[in-house]
Design a protein around this motif. Structure first.
Motif, PDB file in Angstrom:
ATOM      1  N   LEU A  21      12.649   2.494   2.096  1.00 22.31           N
ATOM      2  CA  LEU A  21      14.089   2.493   2.353  1.00 22.31           C
ATOM      3  C   LEU A  21      14.672   1.228   1.718  1.00 22.31           C
ATOM      4  N   ASP A  22      14.628   1.159   0.394  1.00 23.44           N
ATOM      5  CA  ASP A  22      15.122  -0.045  -0.292  1.00 23.44           C
ATOM      6  C   ASP A  22      16.628   0.058  -0.483  1.00 23.44           C
ATOM      7  N   VAL A  23      17.355  -0.085   0.625  1.00 25.58           N
ATOM      8  CA  VAL A  23      18.815  -0.015   0.641  1.00 25.58           C
ATOM      9  C   VAL A  23      19.337  -1.218   1.418  1.00 25.58           C
ATOM     10  N   VAL A  43       8.395   5.498   6.962  1.00 27.50           N
ATOM     11  CA  VAL A  43       9.433   4.887   6.128  1.00 27.50           C
ATOM     12  C   VAL A  43       9.171   3.388   6.077  1.00 27.50           C
ATOM     13  N   LYS A  44       9.470   2.829   4.929  1.00 31.32           N
ATOM     14  CA  LYS A  44       9.162   1.409   4.718  1.00 31.32           C
ATOM     15  C   LYS A  44      10.436   0.574   4.811  1.00 31.32           C
ATOM     16  N   VAL A  45      10.431  -0.380   5.723  1.00 27.59           N
ATOM     17  CA  VAL A  45      11.529  -1.343   5.827  1.00 27.59           C
ATOM     18  C   VAL A  45      11.060  -2.590   5.097  1.00 27.59           C
ATOM     19  N   LEU A  72       6.424  -1.948   8.030  1.00 27.08           N
ATOM     20  CA  LEU A  72       7.242  -3.166   7.924  1.00 27.08           C
ATOM     21  C   LEU A  72       6.679  -4.026   6.793  1.00 27.08           C
ATOM     22  N   ASP A  73       7.393  -4.023   5.681  1.00 24.06           N
ATOM     23  CA  ASP A  73       6.857  -4.654   4.458  1.00 24.06           C
ATOM     24  C   ASP A  73       7.472  -6.039   4.276  1.00 24.06           C
ATOM     25  N   LEU A  74       6.986  -6.988   5.107  1.00 19.86           N
ATOM     26  CA  LEU A  74       7.563  -8.335   5.051  1.00 19.86           C
ATOM     27  C   LEU A  74       6.734  -9.273   4.176  1.00 19.86           C
ATOM     28  N   LYS A  75       5.564  -8.851   3.777  1.00 18.15           N
ATOM     29  CA  LYS A  75       4.699  -9.641   2.888  1.00 18.15           C
ATOM     30  C   LYS A  75       4.676 -11.119   3.296  1.00 18.15           C
ATOM     31  N   LEU A  76       4.208 -11.360   4.521  1.00 16.56           N
ATOM     32  CA  LEU A  76       4.186 -12.730   5.040  1.00 16.56           C
ATOM     33  C   LEU A  76       3.202 -13.592   4.248  1.00 16.56           C
ATOM     34  N   VAL A 127      -2.743  -7.656  -5.124  1.00 15.41           N
ATOM     35  CA  VAL A 127      -1.972  -8.145  -6.281  1.00 15.41           C
ATOM     36  C   VAL A 127      -0.792  -7.191  -6.450  1.00 15.41           C
ATOM     37  N   LEU A 128       0.403  -7.730  -6.544  1.00 14.87           N
ATOM     38  CA  LEU A 128       1.597  -6.887  -6.640  1.00 14.87           C
ATOM     39  C   LEU A 128       1.492  -5.943  -7.838  1.00 14.87           C
ATOM     40  N   THR A 129       1.974  -4.712  -7.654  1.00 10.37           N
ATOM     41  CA  THR A 129       1.876  -3.726  -8.743  1.00 10.37           C
ATOM     42  C   THR A 129       2.848  -4.049  -9.875  1.00 10.37           C
ATOM     43  N   SER A 130       3.703  -5.030  -9.673  1.00 11.91           N
ATOM     44  CA  SER A 130       4.607  -5.462 -10.749  1.00 11.91           C
ATOM     45  C   SER A 130       3.964  -6.536 -11.626  1.00 11.91           C
ATOM     46  N   VAL A 185      -1.027   2.592  -1.659  1.00 14.25           N
ATOM     47  CA  VAL A 185      -0.811   2.418  -3.100  1.00 14.25           C
ATOM     48  C   VAL A 185       0.653   2.593  -3.489  1.00 14.25           C
ATOM     49  N   PRO A 186       1.307   1.489  -3.884  1.00 14.49           N
ATOM     50  CA  PRO A 186       2.652   1.606  -4.462  1.00 14.49           C
ATOM     51  C   PRO A 186       2.537   1.756  -5.984  1.00 14.49           C
ATOM     52  N   GLY A 187       3.668   1.726  -6.669  1.00 16.96           N
ATOM     53  CA  GLY A 187       3.631   1.907  -8.124  1.00 16.96           C
ATOM     54  C   GLY A 187       3.361   3.369  -8.453  1.00 16.96           C
ATOM     55  N   ILE A 188       3.817   4.267  -7.586  1.00 17.46           N
ATOM     56  CA  ILE A 188       3.595   5.708  -7.784  1.00 17.46           C
ATOM     57  C   ILE A 188       4.747   6.295  -8.598  1.00 17.46           C
ATOM     58  N   ARG A 189       4.387   6.980  -9.667  1.00 22.38           N
ATOM     59  CA  ARG A 189       5.397   7.609 -10.507  1.00 22.38           C
ATOM     60  C   ARG A 189       4.942   9.020 -10.881  1.00 22.38           C
ATOM     61  N   PRO A 190       5.707  10.059 -10.421  1.00 27.25           N
ATOM     62  CA  PRO A 190       5.366  11.416 -10.854  1.00 27.25           C
ATOM     63  C   PRO A 190       5.377  11.488 -12.380  1.00 27.25           C
ATOM     64  N   ASP A 197      10.459  -1.502 -12.945  1.00 31.67           N
ATOM     65  CA  ASP A 197       9.851  -2.829 -13.088  1.00 31.67           C
ATOM     66  C   ASP A 197       8.374  -2.829 -12.699  1.00 31.67           C
ATOM     67  N   GLN A 198       7.821  -1.668 -12.393  1.00 32.79           N
ATOM     68  CA  GLN A 198       6.397  -1.591 -12.044  1.00 32.79           C
ATOM     69  C   GLN A 198       5.574  -1.607 -13.330  1.00 32.79           C
ATOM     70  N   VAL A 199       4.367  -2.133 -13.259  1.00 33.36           N
ATOM     71  CA  VAL A 199       3.515  -2.193 -14.447  1.00 33.36           C
ATOM     72  C   VAL A 199       2.292  -1.306 -14.270  1.00 33.36           C
ATOM     73  N   LEU A 215       0.542   6.701  -0.026  1.00 34.07           N
ATOM     74  CA  LEU A 215       1.286   6.383  -1.249  1.00 34.07           C
ATOM     75  C   LEU A 215       2.646   5.825  -0.865  1.00 34.07           C
ATOM     76  N   VAL A 216       3.012   4.682  -1.438  1.00 35.67           N
ATOM     77  CA  VAL A 216       4.350   4.122  -1.221  1.00 35.67           C
ATOM     78  C   VAL A 216       5.236   4.576  -2.377  1.00 35.67           C
ATOM     79  N   VAL A 217       6.321   5.258  -2.048  1.00 38.17           N
ATOM     80  CA  VAL A 217       7.196   5.769  -3.100  1.00 38.17           C
ATOM     81  C   VAL A 217       8.633   5.332  -2.817  1.00 38.17           C
ATOM     82  N   GLY A 218       9.228   4.647  -3.772  1.00 39.94           N
ATOM     83  CA  GLY A 218      10.606   4.189  -3.616  1.00 39.94           C
ATOM     84  C   GLY A 218      11.553   4.997  -4.480  1.00 39.94           C
ATOM     85  N   ARG A 219      11.857   4.473  -5.659  1.00 47.11           N
ATOM     86  CA  ARG A 219      12.888   5.087  -6.507  1.00 47.11           C
ATOM     87  C   ARG A 219      12.672   6.552  -6.842  1.00 47.11           C
ATOM     88  N   PRO A 220      11.440   7.017  -7.090  1.00 48.21           N
ATOM     89  CA  PRO A 220      11.303   8.446  -7.414  1.00 48.21           C
ATOM     90  C   PRO A 220      11.808   9.369  -6.298  1.00 48.21           C
TER      91      PRO A 220
END
Ligand code: C5P
Length: 243
Positions: A21-23, A43-45, A72-76, A127-130, A185-190, A197-199, A215-220
């Motif tokens: 929920l990247d809003v 859902v990911k906050v 809860l994706d706070l990446k402490l 390691v960040l998928t970016s 796993v983020p960085g998922i793209r159909p 910006d994912q690599v 699977l973590v899916v945002g923009r798609p």
């Protein structure tokens, strides 16, 4: 599965999708969650929404959609005492998972796991998928992405974390280094979607075949004309790929 929130979520293909929920507002988050309920498991906050709205957005999501787990994706990333104190505060929010940075090291991760006391699953971001090899080198790393992910997964296992976050490309290395951990796993793209910006990206089907649990899916999903239909298409890919 060390954590299975809410009960049975993981057993259904759509339950393995974590929609980001990247809003910037609670209103938009609740609207998006409303469209996705029944089509995703969690859902990911993330930072944007949590910084804008605070813990009340988590409470509102849980009240409105009790069947959706909260990631809860706070990446402490701080000293162990501060990370542990933050986890203790987050424990009350009722999230299924909370992310922390594995780069902090075993003592830091252990402080988080102890503070969580089983009430929330601690996931270590490897390691960040970016980030690619060049970005890691610029940050001072002397290992390859795969080596670093495997080392950090091992630290997460030693600390008792519920799982780790990595790209689909390192799943085999993670399975070897820390076989019991849940993998997110983020960085998922159909197929055919842009990487943004994912690599280190991968399709849903390939990620599941490689051993991804969630699977973590945002923009798609978020930017699709019909987010529920986009989630259903990903669930169908998961079902086709699942062992
Ligand atoms: O839009 P997209 O699918 O790229 O969104 C991915 C989401 O997963 C973002 O919310 C991002 O913060 C998160 N994430 C990530 N890489 C990680 C951990 C989390 O992309 N290693």
């Amino acid at each position: 599965m060390p954590a299975d929130p809410p009960a049975g979520t993981f057993d259904r293909p759509h339950g393995r999708i974590i929609a980001a929920l990247d809003v910037p507002s609670a209103e938009q988050a609740l609207a998006l969650a409303g469209r996705l309920a029944g089509h995703v498991g969690l859902v990911k906050v993330g930072l944007e929404l949590f910084v804008a709205e605070g813990p009340s957005v988590v409470a509102a999501l849980r009240r409105r959609h009790p069947d959706l787990g909260i990631f809860l994706d706070l990446k402490l990333h701080d000293i162990p005492n501060t990370m542990g104190a933050a986890v203790r505060a987050a424990r009350r929010l009722g999230a299924a998972f909370l992310t922390v940075h594995a780069a902090a090291g075993v003592a830091h991760l252990r402080a988080c796991v102890e503070a969580a006391d089983g009430a929330v699953g601690i996931l270590a971001v490897t390691v960040l998928t970016s980030q690619d090899a060049r970005a890691l080198a610029e940050a001072g790393a002397t290992r390859t992405v795969e080596e670093l992910v495997a080392m950090r997964a091992e630290c997460a296992a030693r600390a008792g974390c519920a799982g780790i976050v990595c790209s689909g490309r390192e799943l085999a290395a993670v399975r070897r280094a820390a076989p019991g951990l849940a993998t997110v796993v983020p960085g998922i793209r159909p197929a055919g979607a842009g990487a943004d910006d994912q690599v280190r990206v991968m399709t849903p089907g390939r990620a599941v075949r490689a051993g991804a649990d969630y699977l973590v899916v945002g923009r798609p999903i978020r930017t699709a004309p019909d987010p529920a239909a986009a989630a259903d298409a990903i669930a169908a890919e998961i079902a086709a790929a699942a062992p």
